[in-house]
Design an enzyme around this catalytic site. Structure first.
Site, short mmCIF file in Angstrom:
data_model
loop_
_atom_site.label_atom_id
_atom_site.label_comp_id
_atom_site.label_asym_id
_atom_site.label_seq_id
_atom_site.Cartn_x
_atom_site.Cartn_y
_atom_site.Cartn_z
N TRP A 1 0.86 -1.19 0.00
CA TRP A 1 0.00 0.00 0.00
C TRP A 1 0.89 1.24 0.00
O TRP A 1 1.81 1.33 0.83
CB TRP A 1 -0.90 -0.05 1.23
CG TRP A 1 -1.82 1.10 1.41
CD1 TRP A 1 -2.66 1.65 0.48
CD2 TRP A 1 -2.03 1.86 2.62
NE1 TRP A 1 -3.36 2.69 1.02
CE2 TRP A 1 -3.00 2.84 2.33
CE3 TRP A 1 -1.49 1.78 3.89
CZ2 TRP A 1 -3.43 3.75 3.29
CZ3 TRP A 1 -1.93 2.69 4.85
CH2 TRP A 1 -2.88 3.66 4.54
N LYS B 1 -13.75 -1.19 5.48
CA LYS B 1 -14.29 -2.00 4.39
C LYS B 1 -15.37 -2.96 4.87
O LYS B 1 -16.47 -3.00 4.33
CB LYS B 1 -13.17 -2.78 3.70
CG LYS B 1 -12.49 -2.04 2.57
CD LYS B 1 -11.63 -0.89 3.05
CE LYS B 1 -10.90 -0.22 1.89
NZ LYS B 1 -10.05 0.88 2.35
N ALA C 1 -6.68 -4.98 6.98
CA ALA C 1 -7.61 -3.97 6.49
C ALA C 1 -8.85 -4.54 5.84
O ALA C 1 -9.83 -3.81 5.66
CB ALA C 1 -6.89 -3.04 5.50
N ASP D 1 -1.09 -5.71 9.14
CA ASP D 1 -2.11 -4.78 8.69
C ASP D 1 -3.31 -5.59 8.21
O ASP D 1 -3.24 -6.27 7.18
CB ASP D 1 -1.55 -3.92 7.56
CG ASP D 1 -2.52 -2.83 7.12
OD1 ASP D 1 -3.67 -2.80 7.62
OD2 ASP D 1 -2.14 -2.00 6.26
#
Length: 394
Positions: free
Chosen positions: A127, A243, A210, A208
């Site tokens: 990212w 999300k 996400a 991470d």
């Protein structure tokens, strides 16, 4: 003072968003922005969140601060959602954070207090905001091989070989699932190998997370994270609710610290809360309260899981249908890898010139590294889109 400043480089994704909004063509297609969209191109509020917000409106009696940790019930629910029963609650601490980015930031700053200027290993690619975010906290980024654009697969042997160069106390940043920007995820066996490497070399895993629930399902997506957390002596997890609960603008995440030594864990958590006090003091409440209501109410939680599964399944179907369309148009297996990847993103392997041509001549907006948002694919125009993409590849 201000005259000494140089212009900040523009964020390429935000610039692309602005360009798309200004484009007056009716058949334009946005494959760049990383938000989930339904079949109508809308990022809607989930049913369970809407119901929770109505309940919150009726029941909330104060707007006073929630404290440095945030909503403690939300924190407990997120710890259970991410770690299940693989780690005892005695061995982890959770802090509410303003988004997954906020969780990454405060953990990175805490880690820099523990080991100033520590090396943090980041996948190539990753990212785009990982490097500036972690470097801004004082850590020193280094990259490890991860993705092969020629095959659409993970360069796992090269990854492990490079990480053999890491030193005890280095930080290893991992994507928990649905790797951004490639969609290429570690298998559970590969998670086991990385876990063993972290144990053997004394690396600190920083995960991470996400896109929990967007890959193979909630439990499946958490499997590698849980394996790591129950095995290594210490790790950290930055979880996002943007999300999987579709609460993007509420900026909601959770920073999770895991440790075998509870005394040291409490010290680390105290430092984490000290960081939050120095940065934003108290986290926002609304999104956390709504998600907490969903996770604590059996009926709302079941409805959330059902809607999340619908979103996940839709992206899986879009992946396969798009790969099939590209195979038909290209008469090759060049893009078959898309069907086997996970989550919202994949890279098409297009050049910057090809991406510019698609934008200028066809109104198809793709990020400069050729990452596309799978959820942004127009399900009724996949053949048309595939034809345009193949036309610029020669």
């Amino acid at each position: 003072m201000f005259e000494a400043l140089q212009p900040a480089p523009p964020d390429k994704i935000l610039a692309l968003m602005a360009q798309f909004r200004e484009d007056e063509r009716e058949n334009k297609t946005d494959l760049g922005v990383g938000v989930y969209k339904d079949q109508y191109g809308e990022t809607v509020i989930m049913r369970s969140i809407r119901a929770a917000e109505k309940r919150l409106y009726d029941e909330q009696k104060t707007k006073t601060y929630v404290g440095l940790q945030g909503d403690k019930s939300f924190c407990a629910a997120m710890g259970e959602l991410v770690l299940g029963n693989t780690v005892s609650p005695d061995n982890y601490r959770v802090c509410q954070a303003p988004g997954g980015s906020g969780a990454l930031s405060i953990v990175a700053m805490m880690l820099n207090r523990a080991r100033p200027g520590a090396t943090v290993w980041i996948s190539d690619p990753s990212w785009p905001n990982h490097i500036p975010l972690l470097a801004g906290a004082g850590l020193k980024p280094k990259s490890y091989p991860y993705y092969d654009p020629e095959t659409g697969k993970i360069r796992f042997d090269e990854m492990i070989a490079t990480l053999q160069e890491a030193e005890a106390g280095d930080i290893l940043l991992l994507h928990g699932c649905c790797h951004n920007p490639t969609g290429a995820d570690l298998t559970l066996d590969q998670w086991k190998a990385v876990t063993e490497l972290c144990w053997d070399k004394g690396l600190f895993p920083f995960i991470d997370l996400a896109y929990l629930g967007f890959g193979d399902g909630l439990e499946e997506d958490a499997a590698g994270v849980r394996l790591m957390a129950k095995t290594v002596p210490e790790c950290a997890i930055a979880a996002s609710c943007s999300k999987n609960f579709a609460v993007y603008r509420e900026r909601l995440g959770a920073a999770i610290l895991v440790g075998a030594d509870t005394k040291q864990l409490d010290t680390a958590f105290g430092q984490l809360l000290s960081v939050t006090r120095s940065v934003y003091s108290m986290p926002p409440d609304h999104g956390a309260a709504a998600v907490r209501i969903v996770l604590e109410d059996a009926e709302l939680k079941a409805d959330w899981k059902a809607e999340l599964e619908t979103m996940r399944t839709r992206m899986t179907v879009l992946r396969q249908d798009f790969a099939d369309a590209l195979r038909r148009e290209s008469n090759s297996s060049r893009f078959d890898f898309i069907a086997g990847q996970k989550g919202m993103f994949s890279r098409l392997g297009l050049s910057p010139d090809q991406i510019d041509t698609l934008r200028n001549e066809r109104g198809i907006y793709i990020v400069g590294d050729s990452r596309i948002n799978i959820a942004g694919l127009p399900g009724d125009r996949l053949d048309e889109l595939a034809r345009a993409i193949v036309s610029v590849t020669g």
